[in-house]
Enzyme design. Structure first.
Site, PDB file in Angstrom:
ATOM      1  N   GLY A  26      -3.964  -2.524  -5.944  1.00  9.22           N
ATOM      2  CA  GLY A  26      -2.661  -2.044  -6.409  1.00  9.22           C
ATOM      3  C   GLY A  26      -2.330  -2.478  -7.826  1.00  9.22           C
ATOM      4  O   GLY A  26      -3.174  -3.017  -8.557  1.00  9.22           O
ATOM      5  N   GLN A  27      -1.060  -2.233  -8.192  1.00  7.92           N
ATOM      6  CA  GLN A  27      -0.616  -2.511  -9.567  1.00  7.92           C
ATOM      7  C   GLN A  27      -0.814  -3.996  -9.914  1.00  7.92           C
ATOM      8  O   GLN A  27      -1.310  -4.319 -10.995  1.00  7.92           O
ATOM      9  CB  GLN A  27       0.866  -2.138  -9.718  1.00  7.92           C
ATOM     10  CG  GLN A  27       1.341  -2.175 -11.164  1.00  7.92           C
ATOM     11  CD  GLN A  27       2.865  -2.114 -11.300  1.00  7.92           C
ATOM     12  OE1 GLN A  27       3.600  -2.224 -10.320  1.00  7.92           O
ATOM     13  NE2 GLN A  27       3.329  -1.951 -12.510  1.00  7.92           N
TER      14      GLN A  27
ATOM     15  N   ASP B 264      -8.773  -4.362   0.498  1.00  7.42           N
ATOM     16  CA  ASP B 264      -7.735  -3.326   0.456  1.00  7.42           C
ATOM     17  C   ASP B 264      -8.010  -2.328   1.577  1.00  7.42           C
ATOM     18  O   ASP B 264      -9.117  -2.240   2.104  1.00  7.42           O
ATOM     19  CB  ASP B 264      -7.751  -2.607  -0.902  1.00  7.42           C
ATOM     20  CG  ASP B 264      -6.415  -1.917  -1.212  1.00  7.42           C
ATOM     21  OD1 ASP B 264      -5.607  -2.491  -1.983  1.00  7.42           O
ATOM     22  OD2 ASP B 264      -6.169  -0.807  -0.679  1.00  7.42           O
TER      23      ASP B 264
ATOM     24  N   GLY C 113      -4.752  -6.315  -0.549  1.00 12.97           N
ATOM     25  CA  GLY C 113      -3.935  -5.341  -1.300  1.00 12.97           C
ATOM     26  C   GLY C 113      -4.356  -5.370  -2.762  1.00 12.97           C
ATOM     27  O   GLY C 113      -3.549  -5.178  -3.676  1.00 12.97           O
TER      28      GLY C 113
ATOM     29  N   TYR D  68      12.535  -1.788   2.695  1.00 12.98           N
ATOM     30  CA  TYR D  68      11.727  -2.696   1.881  1.00 12.98           C
ATOM     31  C   TYR D  68      12.471  -4.018   1.670  1.00 12.98           C
ATOM     32  O   TYR D  68      11.910  -5.096   1.873  1.00 12.98           O
ATOM     33  CB  TYR D  68      11.454  -2.012   0.545  1.00 12.98           C
ATOM     34  CG  TYR D  68      10.695  -2.844  -0.453  1.00 12.98           C
ATOM     35  CD1 TYR D  68       9.355  -3.182  -0.237  1.00 12.98           C
ATOM     36  CD2 TYR D  68      11.295  -3.274  -1.638  1.00 12.98           C
ATOM     37  CE1 TYR D  68       8.645  -3.918  -1.176  1.00 12.98           C
ATOM     38  CE2 TYR D  68      10.596  -4.005  -2.573  1.00 12.98           C
ATOM     39  CZ  TYR D  68       9.271  -4.333  -2.340  1.00 12.98           C
ATOM     40  OH  TYR D  68       8.579  -5.061  -3.270  1.00 12.98           O
TER      41      TYR D  68
ATOM     42  N   LYS E 135      11.431  -7.689   3.126  1.00  9.10           N
ATOM     43  CA  LYS E 135      11.119  -8.825   2.245  1.00  9.10           C
ATOM     44  C   LYS E 135      11.990 -10.038   2.584  1.00  9.10           C
ATOM     45  O   LYS E 135      11.512 -11.168   2.575  1.00  9.10           O
ATOM     46  CB  LYS E 135      11.313  -8.429   0.777  1.00  9.10           C
ATOM     47  CG  LYS E 135      10.240  -7.497   0.233  1.00  9.10           C
ATOM     48  CD  LYS E 135       8.890  -8.193   0.156  1.00  9.10           C
ATOM     49  CE  LYS E 135       7.813  -7.308  -0.469  1.00  9.10           C
ATOM     50  NZ  LYS E 135       6.471  -7.917  -0.424  1.00  9.10           N
TER      51      LYS E 135
HETATM   52  N1  NAD Z   1       5.069  -3.868  -8.645  1.00  4.81           N
HETATM   53  C1  NAD Z   1       6.309  -4.345  -8.643  1.00  4.81           C
HETATM   54  O1  NAD Z   1       7.121  -4.023  -9.530  1.00  4.81           O
HETATM   55  C2  NAD Z   1       6.724  -5.302  -7.558  1.00  4.81           C
HETATM   56  C3  NAD Z   1       8.012  -5.870  -7.625  1.00  4.81           C
HETATM   57  C4  NAD Z   1       8.405  -6.737  -6.610  1.00  4.81           C
HETATM   58  C5  NAD Z   1       7.530  -7.079  -5.597  1.00  4.81           C
HETATM   59  N2  NAD Z   1       6.279  -6.530  -5.554  1.00  4.81           N
HETATM   60  C6  NAD Z   1       5.406  -6.886  -4.440  1.00  4.81           C
HETATM   61  O2  NAD Z   1       4.109  -7.245  -4.898  1.00  4.81           O
HETATM   62  C7  NAD Z   1       3.122  -6.812  -3.943  1.00  4.81           C
HETATM   63  C8  NAD Z   1       2.101  -5.932  -4.623  1.00  4.81           C
HETATM   64  O3  NAD Z   1       2.778  -4.855  -5.225  1.00  4.81           O
HETATM   65  P1  NAD Z   1       2.024  -3.717  -6.052  1.00  4.81           P
HETATM   66  O4  NAD Z   1       3.001  -3.208  -7.035  1.00  4.81           O
HETATM   67  O5  NAD Z   1       0.704  -4.195  -6.501  1.00  4.81           O
HETATM   68  O6  NAD Z   1       1.879  -2.625  -4.904  1.00  4.81           O
HETATM   69  P2  NAD Z   1       0.918  -1.347  -4.867  1.00  4.81           P
HETATM   70  O7  NAD Z   1       1.545  -0.346  -3.992  1.00  4.81           O
HETATM   71  O8  NAD Z   1       0.525  -0.964  -6.260  1.00  4.81           O
HETATM   72  O9  NAD Z   1      -0.374  -1.950  -4.164  1.00  4.81           O
HETATM   73  C9  NAD Z   1      -0.409  -2.277  -2.798  1.00  4.81           C
HETATM   74  C10 NAD Z   1      -1.858  -2.241  -2.342  1.00  4.81           C
HETATM   75  O10 NAD Z   1      -1.879  -2.508  -0.946  1.00  4.81           O
HETATM   76  C11 NAD Z   1      -2.821  -1.638  -0.349  1.00  4.81           C
HETATM   77  N3  NAD Z   1      -2.488  -1.428   1.052  1.00  4.81           N
HETATM   78  C12 NAD Z   1      -1.568  -0.571   1.579  1.00  4.81           C
HETATM   79  N4  NAD Z   1      -1.580  -0.651   2.915  1.00  4.81           N
HETATM   80  C13 NAD Z   1      -2.519  -1.576   3.245  1.00  4.81           C
HETATM   81  C14 NAD Z   1      -3.001  -2.092   4.473  1.00  4.81           C
HETATM   82  N5  NAD Z   1      -2.517  -1.657   5.641  1.00  4.81           N
HETATM   83  N6  NAD Z   1      -3.967  -3.035   4.432  1.00  4.81           N
HETATM   84  C15 NAD Z   1      -4.483  -3.467   3.253  1.00  4.81           C
HETATM   85  N7  NAD Z   1      -4.065  -3.008   2.057  1.00  4.81           N
HETATM   86  C16 NAD Z   1      -3.091  -2.067   2.056  1.00  4.81           C
HETATM   87  C17 NAD Z   1      -2.720  -0.344  -1.142  1.00  4.81           C
HETATM   88  O11 NAD Z   1      -3.888   0.445  -0.996  1.00  4.81           O
HETATM   89  C18 NAD Z   1      -2.513  -0.874  -2.557  1.00  4.81           C
HETATM   90  O12 NAD Z   1      -3.751  -1.030  -3.232  1.00  4.81           O
HETATM   91  C19 NAD Z   1       3.904  -6.125  -2.821  1.00  4.81           C
HETATM   92  O13 NAD Z   1       4.152  -7.051  -1.796  1.00  4.81           O
HETATM   93  C20 NAD Z   1       5.197  -5.736  -3.477  1.00  4.81           C
HETATM   94  O14 NAD Z   1       6.225  -5.643  -2.550  1.00  4.81           O
HETATM   95  C21 NAD Z   1       5.871  -5.653  -6.513  1.00  4.81           C
END
Ligand code: NAD
Length: 315
Positions: A12-13, A35, A9, A142, A146
Site C-alpha cells: 500500500g501507500q 499482502d 499490507g 473506519y 481504529k
Molecule cells: N495513508 C494515509 O493517509 C493513512 C492515514 C491514517 C492512517 N493510515 C493507516 O495506515 C495503514 C496503511 O495505510 P495505507 O495508506 O498504506 O493503505 P493502503 O490502502 O494504501 O494499503 C493497504 C494494503 O493492505 C492490503 N490489504 C488489504 N486487505 C488485506 C488483507 N485482508 N490481508 C492483507 N493485506 C491486505 C492492500 O492490498 C494494500 O496493499 C492503514 O492501517 C491505514 O488505516 C493511513
C-alpha cells in the site's frame, strides 16, 4: 539481536515506502513483505508472502516460517472505501488486528506497530489543536474501527505485556505510491493532475482544513517510535502526531507558485466531505514530542516543492 521484520499490507501507500526504508536499515532478507495481493514490483529484493491477514492460519504459517521479532500491521480498509463496504472494513480492521496481536503474544514478538488515524475523532471532538485525550465520537466505520483497535492495543499491552506502539497518522502525502481510498487522497491526486493536465477537481471544499503530513515525516516518525526505549513511552493506545494543516485552497495557492496556470475546481456533494467535516483541523502532538522527540520537518512550501520535484522526475 538480529531483527526479522514482518510488514503486513506491504503493497500500500505506506507499506511501499516503509519496506524500502526498513530493508535499507536492517537488510533485504530481514524484512518480509506480505499482502493480500502479489507485489507490484515482482517481489523485488526481499522475501514476500501473499496472504490475507484475516486468515489466522495463513498468518500463523508466516509467523512460524520467519519467527518475526517486529511486526508492522498496515492492512486496513481506509475511511472512504470503508463507507462503501462497512462490514468488510470492520472485519478486516478488527479481526486482522486481533489475529496479529494474538500471534504476537504467542510467538513472543518483541514489538508490534499498528497505525491508527485522526479518524478516531468525531464531530464533538475539539477541532483546533485536538488533544490526545478528549471526546471521541467517530462516525465512520473506519474511525470507530481504529478507536476500538487503539483500545485493543492498550489492552494487550496491559494484560499480556505486548510492546505495541501506534501513531494516529494524519492524511499522508507521498509521491512513490498511490493512496488507498482515504478522505485526504485529494492532496496526492492534485499533484499528479497538476503535472499531467494543469487542472484538478477537488472532492473537498475550498476551506476544508485537515491535518496532513509528508510521507518522509510519517516514515521517520514510525521508525523513531519503534526505536524509542519502551520506558519512555507513556501512551499505548496511539500517539497524536502533527505535520502540517492546510485547505485545498491553500494547497492550490502553493502549487500555483510552481505552476502558475494551474486551475483548481471543486465538486459538490461528495460523501467524503461529511467525513472530512467530522475530523480535526489541527492536532496537538506534544506528548509525542515529549516522549520520543518527534518534530515534523515538512511545512506546506517544502511539501509542495518536494512532491512536484520528484513527480516531475518519474513522469
Ligand atoms: N495513508 C494515509 O493517509 C493513512 C492515514 C491514517 C492512517 N493510515 C493507516 O495506515 C495503514 C496503511 O495505510 P495505507 O495508506 O498504506 O493503505 P493502503 O490502502 O494504501 O494499503 C493497504 C494494503 O493492505 C492490503 N490489504 C488489504 N486487505 C488485506 C488483507 N485482508 N490481508 C492483507 N493485506 C491486505 C492492500 O492490498 C494494500 O496493499 C492503514 O492501517 C491505514 O488505516 C493511513
Amino acid at each position: 539481536m538480529t531483527e526479522m521484520i514482518l510488514v503486513i499490507g506491504a503493497n500500500g501507500q505506506i507499506g511501499t515506502e516503509l519496506v524500502t526504508t526498513l530493508r535499507a536499515k536492517y537488510g533485504h532478507s530481514q524484512v518480509v513483505a506480505s499482502d493480500l495481493h502479489p507485489p507490484k514490483n515482482a517481489g523485488s529484493n526481499g522475501p514476500f508472502e501473499q496472504a490475507s491477514v484475516t486468515d489466522a492460519a495463513a498468518v500463523r504459517a508466516i509467523f512460524e516460517k520467519y519467527k518475526p521479532t517486529q511486526v508492522y500491521l498496515l492492512a486496513a480498509i481506509l475511511s472512504a472505501a470503508g463507507e462503501q463496504k462497512p462490514k468488510l472494513a470492520w472485519d478486516l480492521n478488527m479481526n486482522g488486528l486481533l489475529n496479529v496481536l494474538d500471534l504476537a503474544v504467542e510467538f513472543k514478538v518483541a514489538k508490534v506497530f499498528w497505525p491508527s488515524s485522526i479518524a478516531v475523532f468525531g464531530p464533538n471532538s475539539p477541532k483546533q489543536n485536538t488533544p490526545q485525550y478528549c471526546v471521541m465520537d467517530p462516525n465512520s466505520v473506519y474511525g470507530f474501527s481504529k478507536l476500538a483497535g487503539e483500545r485493543w492495543c492498550e489492552y494487550y499491552f496491559e494484560k499480556y505485556g505486548l510492546d505495541v506502539r501506534s501513531i494516529r497518522y494524519p492524511g499522508l502525502i507521498g509521491w512513490k505510491a498511490a493512496p488507498g481510498g482515504g478522505t485526504t487522497d485529494y492532496a496526492v491526486h492534485i499533484f499528479h493532475e497538476a503535472l499531467a493536465k494543469g487542472e484538478y477537481q477537488s472532492f473537498l471544499s475550498a476551506d476544508t482544513e485537515l491535518p496532513m503530513m509528508h510521507m518522509d515525516d510519517a516514515i521517520r516518525a514510525t521508525v523513531s517510535l519503534m526505536e524509542a526505549p519502551a520506558k519512555s513511552l507513556t501512551i499505548r493506545s496511539s500517539y497524536n502526531l502533527a505535520g502540517v494543516s492546510f485547505t485545498p485552497e491553500q494547497l492550490n495557492e502553493e502549487i500555483k507558485k510552481h505552476i502558475p496556470d494551474f486551475k483548481l475546481s471543486y465538486s459538490d456533494n461528495d460523501p467524503r466531505q461529511a467525513i472530512a467535516d467530522s475530523w480535526p483541523k489541527s492536532i496537538d502532538d506534544s506528548q509525542a514530542q515529549k516522549d520520543w522527540g518527534w518534530k515534523a520537518e515538512f511545512d506546506l512550501p517544502k511539501l509542495v516543492e518536494d512532491m512536484l520535484l520528484n513527480l516531475r522526475k518519474i513522469k
